[in-house]
Write a protein that holds these residues in place. Structure first.
Motif, PDB file in Angstrom:
ATOM      1  N   THR A 432     -26.209  12.273  66.274  1.00  0.00           N
ATOM      2  CA  THR A 432     -26.091  10.911  65.745  1.00  0.00           C
ATOM      3  C   THR A 432     -25.864  10.965  64.235  1.00  0.00           C
ATOM      4  OG1 THR A 432     -28.452  10.687  65.273  1.00  0.00           O
ATOM      5  CG2 THR A 432     -27.713  10.109  67.498  1.00  0.00           C
ATOM      6  N   LYS A 433     -25.561   9.815  63.672  1.00  0.00           N
ATOM      7  CA  LYS A 433     -25.350   9.727  62.221  1.00  0.00           C
ATOM      8  C   LYS A 433     -26.673   9.656  61.457  1.00  0.00           C
ATOM      9  CE  LYS A 433     -20.774   7.621  62.419  1.00  0.00           C
ATOM     10  NZ  LYS A 433     -19.923   6.460  62.035  1.00  0.00           N
ATOM     11  N   LEU A 434     -27.736   9.297  62.151  1.00  0.00           N
ATOM     12  CA  LEU A 434     -29.040   9.143  61.505  1.00  0.00           C
ATOM     13  C   LEU A 434     -29.866  10.405  61.737  1.00  0.00           C
ATOM     14  CD1 LEU A 434     -29.763   5.437  62.556  1.00  0.00           C
ATOM     15  CD2 LEU A 434     -28.947   6.268  60.338  1.00  0.00           C
ATOM     16  N   ILE A 435     -29.758  11.330  60.809  1.00  0.00           N
ATOM     17  CA  ILE A 435     -30.470  12.611  60.895  1.00  0.00           C
ATOM     18  C   ILE A 435     -31.658  12.584  59.941  1.00  0.00           C
ATOM     19  CG2 ILE A 435     -30.304  15.115  60.584  1.00  0.00           C
ATOM     20  CD1 ILE A 435     -28.623  14.068  62.904  1.00  0.00           C
ATOM     21  N   ASP A 436     -32.809  12.999  60.447  1.00  0.00           N
ATOM     22  CA  ASP A 436     -34.000  13.100  59.591  1.00  0.00           C
ATOM     23  C   ASP A 436     -34.066  14.530  59.045  1.00  0.00           C
ATOM     24  OD1 ASP A 436     -36.395  12.993  58.294  1.00  0.00           O
ATOM     25  OD2 ASP A 436     -37.555  12.222  59.995  1.00  0.00           O
ATOM     26  N   PHE A 437     -33.468  14.730  57.862  1.00  0.00           N
ATOM     27  CA  PHE A 437     -33.404  16.070  57.270  1.00  0.00           C
ATOM     28  C   PHE A 437     -34.782  16.603  56.885  1.00  0.00           C
ATOM     29  CE2 PHE A 437     -29.115  14.347  56.248  1.00  0.00           C
ATOM     30  CZ  PHE A 437     -28.369  15.281  56.945  1.00  0.00           C
ATOM     31  N   ARG A 438     -35.771  15.706  56.764  1.00  0.00           N
ATOM     32  CA  ARG A 438     -37.119  16.144  56.372  1.00  0.00           C
ATOM     33  C   ARG A 438     -37.748  17.048  57.428  1.00  0.00           C
ATOM     34  NH1 ARG A 438     -39.741  10.396  55.558  1.00  0.00           N
ATOM     35  NH2 ARG A 438     -38.600  10.208  57.532  1.00  0.00           N
ATOM     36  N   LEU A 439     -37.191  17.003  58.649  1.00  0.00           N
ATOM     37  CA  LEU A 439     -37.735  17.839  59.726  1.00  0.00           C
ATOM     38  C   LEU A 439     -37.313  19.311  59.579  1.00  0.00           C
ATOM     39  CD1 LEU A 439     -37.094  15.413  62.717  1.00  0.00           C
ATOM     40  CD2 LEU A 439     -39.270  15.863  61.562  1.00  0.00           C
ATOM     41  N   LEU A 440     -36.307  19.574  58.727  1.00  0.00           N
ATOM     42  CA  LEU A 440     -35.840  20.958  58.522  1.00  0.00           C
ATOM     43  C   LEU A 440     -36.716  21.616  57.464  1.00  0.00           C
ATOM     44  CD1 LEU A 440     -31.994  20.208  58.521  1.00  0.00           C
ATOM     45  CD2 LEU A 440     -33.375  21.082  60.426  1.00  0.00           C
ATOM     46  N   LYS A 441     -37.904  22.012  57.878  1.00  0.00           N
ATOM     47  CA  LYS A 441     -38.918  22.509  56.941  1.00  0.00           C
ATOM     48  C   LYS A 441     -38.988  24.031  56.858  1.00  0.00           C
ATOM     49  CE  LYS A 441     -41.937  18.535  57.896  1.00  0.00           C
ATOM     50  NZ  LYS A 441     -43.254  18.135  58.460  1.00  0.00           N
ATOM     51  N   ALA A 442     -38.523  24.724  57.884  1.00  0.00           N
ATOM     52  CA  ALA A 442     -38.677  26.188  57.940  1.00  0.00           C
ATOM     53  C   ALA A 442     -37.855  26.854  56.837  1.00  0.00           C
ATOM     54  CB  ALA A 442     -38.232  26.709  59.302  1.00  0.00           C
ATOM     55  N   PRO A 443     -38.344  27.976  56.281  1.00  0.00           N
ATOM     56  CA  PRO A 443     -37.613  28.673  55.211  1.00  0.00           C
ATOM     57  C   PRO A 443     -36.190  29.063  55.619  1.00  0.00           C
ATOM     58  CG  PRO A 443     -39.820  29.583  55.458  1.00  0.00           C
ATOM     59  CD  PRO A 443     -39.621  28.630  56.590  1.00  0.00           C
ATOM     60  N   GLU A 444     -36.030  29.462  56.887  1.00  0.00           N
ATOM     61  CA  GLU A 444     -34.693  29.872  57.330  1.00  0.00           C
ATOM     62  C   GLU A 444     -33.742  28.678  57.429  1.00  0.00           C
ATOM     63  OE1 GLU A 444     -37.628  30.411  60.813  1.00  0.00           O
ATOM     64  OE2 GLU A 444     -37.535  30.783  58.650  1.00  0.00           O
ATOM     65  N   SER A 475     -19.330  35.026  53.979  1.00  0.00           N
ATOM     66  CA  SER A 475     -19.364  34.837  55.435  1.00  0.00           C
ATOM     67  C   SER A 475     -20.414  35.744  56.073  1.00  0.00           C
ATOM     68  CB  SER A 475     -17.984  35.101  56.046  1.00  0.00           C
ATOM     69  OG  SER A 475     -17.620  36.465  55.957  1.00  0.00           O
ATOM     70  N   LEU A 476     -20.553  36.954  55.558  1.00  0.00           N
ATOM     71  CA  LEU A 476     -21.593  37.859  56.066  1.00  0.00           C
ATOM     72  C   LEU A 476     -22.982  37.338  55.747  1.00  0.00           C
ATOM     73  CD1 LEU A 476     -19.989  41.314  55.207  1.00  0.00           C
ATOM     74  CD2 LEU A 476     -20.766  40.607  57.468  1.00  0.00           C
ATOM     75  N   GLU A 477     -23.143  36.792  54.539  1.00  0.00           N
ATOM     76  CA  GLU A 477     -24.449  36.248  54.142  1.00  0.00           C
ATOM     77  C   GLU A 477     -24.812  35.040  55.004  1.00  0.00           C
ATOM     78  OE1 GLU A 477     -26.845  35.125  50.008  1.00  0.00           O
ATOM     79  OE2 GLU A 477     -24.672  35.390  49.966  1.00  0.00           O
ATOM     80  N   LEU A 478     -23.834  34.173  55.250  1.00  0.00           N
ATOM     81  CA  LEU A 478     -24.089  32.987  56.068  1.00  0.00           C
ATOM     82  C   LEU A 478     -24.376  33.377  57.521  1.00  0.00           C
ATOM     83  CD1 LEU A 478     -24.191  29.910  56.286  1.00  0.00           C
ATOM     84  CD2 LEU A 478     -21.705  29.909  56.583  1.00  0.00           C
ATOM     85  N   ALA A 479     -23.607  34.341  58.045  1.00  0.00           N
ATOM     86  CA  ALA A 479     -23.834  34.799  59.423  1.00  0.00           C
ATOM     87  C   ALA A 479     -25.215  35.428  59.566  1.00  0.00           C
ATOM     88  CB  ALA A 479     -22.756  35.802  59.822  1.00  0.00           C
ATOM     89  N   THR A 480     -25.606  36.227  58.579  1.00  0.00           N
ATOM     90  CA  THR A 480     -26.936  36.861  58.598  1.00  0.00           C
ATOM     91  C   THR A 480     -28.029  35.810  58.611  1.00  0.00           C
ATOM     92  OG1 THR A 480     -26.092  38.794  57.413  1.00  0.00           O
ATOM     93  CG2 THR A 480     -28.467  38.435  57.357  1.00  0.00           C
ATOM     94  N   ALA A 481     -27.885  34.797  57.750  1.00  0.00           N
ATOM     95  CA  ALA A 481     -28.885  33.727  57.679  1.00  0.00           C
ATOM     96  C   ALA A 481     -28.944  32.949  58.990  1.00  0.00           C
ATOM     97  CB  ALA A 481     -28.564  32.788  56.518  1.00  0.00           C
ATOM     98  N   PHE A 482     -27.782  32.751  59.611  1.00  0.00           N
ATOM     99  CA  PHE A 482     -27.792  32.013  60.877  1.00  0.00           C
ATOM    100  C   PHE A 482     -28.454  32.824  61.984  1.00  0.00           C
ATOM    101  CE2 PHE A 482     -26.138  31.097  65.069  1.00  0.00           C
ATOM    102  CZ  PHE A 482     -26.568  29.791  65.191  1.00  0.00           C
ATOM    103  N   HIS A 483     -28.081  34.096  62.104  1.00  0.00           N
ATOM    104  CA  HIS A 483     -28.700  34.932  63.154  1.00  0.00           C
ATOM    105  C   HIS A 483     -30.219  34.978  62.970  1.00  0.00           C
ATOM    106  CE1 HIS A 483     -24.983  36.161  64.972  1.00  0.00           C
ATOM    107  NE2 HIS A 483     -24.542  36.794  63.898  1.00  0.00           N
TER     108      HIS A 483
END
Length: 528
Positions: A432-444, A475-483
């Motif tokens: 949805t368009k209404l995202i509660d970004f405050r829920l993204l609390k984890a360091p990763e 791209s490697l840094e972003l992929a590493t962070a995502f994995h």
């Protein structure tokens, strides 16, 4: 966007932000998010140590809404921890189609010339490196607002072409049963035998042999480039510029910038920063490569380009001063010419260096390497170092479908997100368009958010420095962070709002990875 926001905050504190001002992402999260080198750049003028100047500036930033904390890092870096609101605003922008694009190019016309191999044989891996660099730069510069054309210059006359033709004649004689030897410095490759056979099979008249052979080689090169996924806007031929030579010679002579010595015509290159004067015409009245290249580059400038960017091989560094000198001598702006030297490439197989000899049965030509590892892997590995650095990579590693292989690792991150999105859709979940970004609390999660908002700055810096390898590193840094995130956090959960936020975050990563891979000319597979 990060550099712009931090730069705006700093601009209110100092008179001028120097062009060399950089914002880098901090690797150690506990030290902050992004670092500025401004204090180092201004310390000399301020007559205080960088650390002292940084401390002064920090005091004026303590209540800035974009930053949760500002501190001194190292011996004078200014370390910024961005506010949550800063991150949220960046994540909202990340879903826009034009995210990462800019207009720093301001529509400047750029001609990017690369590969430009002699039509004397198949393309090799050094030329493949130039092709990869050039292709990525064309994409990056267009992405940030430049008007770019790509060009391939075909040296269809001169010494090497004559050696090539004499080698061909020797092969034709051999096929006819006549005794023949290759000329000294000639071309021994099997491809010449194949061309000679085709000439005899078609019963071509001798007057057409040279043109047919050059066209055959150019077709081999173009087919390899097509297989590699590299396209050019223009193919131009050296022979086209030969009629313009006389006018250039007259112009240099009239201005006293050339002279005759030992029967040859020399350019006063030493007067323009070169180590010595250079021959334009030999005593046999044969034009040198320097002369035809000079004519070609004057033609480029007369076509109205604002910047000329050339990618040359490792043995051309000493050629730069004379060409720039020739351009200046003829009254043009030599600063418009920029040269990138692509250094040597060494291939390994199971950590053993491959001998560069096609006759030894090893992989050496672009075609052969593509058959071995494919286009995506070759491009990625060829961009893993700065152009000025010698590069080596292992063909065995490039073929592995495991996370040891860096291109597989990045593509796998993209494919993983595609499968997450497919799974969510099957569960009836949509973002949805209404995202509660405050829920993204984890360091990763915060790490991914920082990388996403930093993406436009990486693109801009790659364009300004002409360094596509920055996109590969990122791209490697972003992929590493995502994995790392994927292994620790479940995306689709019982918590609907948290699921929406994490799906949104994954989609942002997906879009950034797709843009990164597209810019460096690599596919983004949905399954692996």
């Amino acid at each position: 966007m990060v550099k712009k926001r931090i730069g705006t905050a700093l601009q209110n504190l100092v008179e001028i932000i120097p062009p060399r001002h950089e914002i880098e992402m901090i690797k150690e999260d506990q030290l902050g998010d992004f670092a500025s080198n401004l204090a180092f750049l201004l310390a000399k003028e301020a007559k205080v140590p960088p650390k002292t100047l940084a401390e002064r500036l920090i005091k004026q930033l303590s209540n800035h809404p974009d930053f949760a904390q500002v501190a001194v890092g190292g011996n004078g870096f200014i370390n910024f921890t961005v506010s949550d609101e800063f991150l949220y605003q960046g994540l909202k922008l990340a879903q826009e189609e034009n995210f990462g694009k800019s207009e720093i190019g301001q529509g400047q016309k750029v001609l990017l010339e690369y590969v430009s191999a002699n039509p004397t044989g198949p393309l090799n891996v050094v030329q493949a490196r130039a092709a990869t660099l050039g292709n990525a730069l064309v994409n990056i510069l267009k992405f940030v607002g430049y008007e770019v054309q790509s060009e391939y210059y075909v040296n269809d006359s001169g010494t090497q072409v004559e050696l090539f033709f004499q080698s061909l004649l020797a092969r034709i004689k051999e096929l006819k049963g006549e005794r023949a030897e290759l000329p000294e410095g000639g071309y021994p490759g099997q491809y010449l035998v194949d061309i000679a056979k085709e000439i005899l099979a078609q019963n071509l008249p001798e007057a057409k042999w040279r043109q047919f052979s050059l066209e055959s080689i150019l077709k081999i090169q173009q087919n390899a480039l097509k297989k590699f996924g590299i396209q050019f806007d223009n193919f131009v031929f050296e022979s086209k510029f030969l009629p313009k030579i006389e006018a250039i010679l007259k112009d240099l002579a009239k201005q006293g910038k050339s002279y005759e010595k030992d029967g040859a015509i020399w350019f006063r290159a030493a007067d323009f920063g070169d180590s010595e004067d250079r021959v334009l015409l030999t005593k046999e009245r044969r034009q040198t490569y320097f002369l035809t290249d000079l004519v070609y580059h004057i033609d480029k400038l007369e076509r109205g380009f604002d910047r000329l960017i050339n990618i040359w091989g490792p043995d051309h560094h000493g050629y730069i001063a004379r060409l720039k000198g020739g351009i200046a001598a003829l009254g043009y702006d030599s600063q418009k010419l920029e040269i990138i030297i692509a250094q040597q490439v060494s291939l390994l197989k199971d950590k053993v260096k491959i001998t560069m000899s096609k006759r030894a049965g090893e992989f050496i030509t672009l075609d052969e390497v593509l058959d071995e590892i494919g286009s995506d892997a070759l491009k990625f590995f060829l961009l893993m170092r700065k152009a000025s650095q010698h590069l080596e990579f292992d063909l065995a590693l490039a073929k592995k479908a495991t996370q040891e292989n860096p291109v597989y690792y990045v593509q796998y991150a993209y494919a993983r997100i595609c499968q997450i999105m497919k799974f969510a859709k099957e569960k009836g979940l949509t973002i949805t368009k209404l995202i509660d970004f405050r829920l993204l609390k984890a360091p990763e999660e915060r790490k991914l958010a920082k990388l996403i908002i930093y993406f436009p700055d990486v693109i801009e810096q790659a364009a300004l420095t002409l360094e596509p390898h920055r996109l590969v590193y990122f791209s490697l840094e972003l992929a590493t962070a995502f994995h790392y995130f994927y292994e620790r956090q479940r995306v689709v959960t019982e918590n609907k709002e948290l699921t929406q936020a994490r799906l949104y975050l994954c989609q942002c990563v997906q879009k950034v990875l797709a843009k990164l891979l597209s810019l460096i000319g690599i596919t983004a597979p949905e399954k692996m």
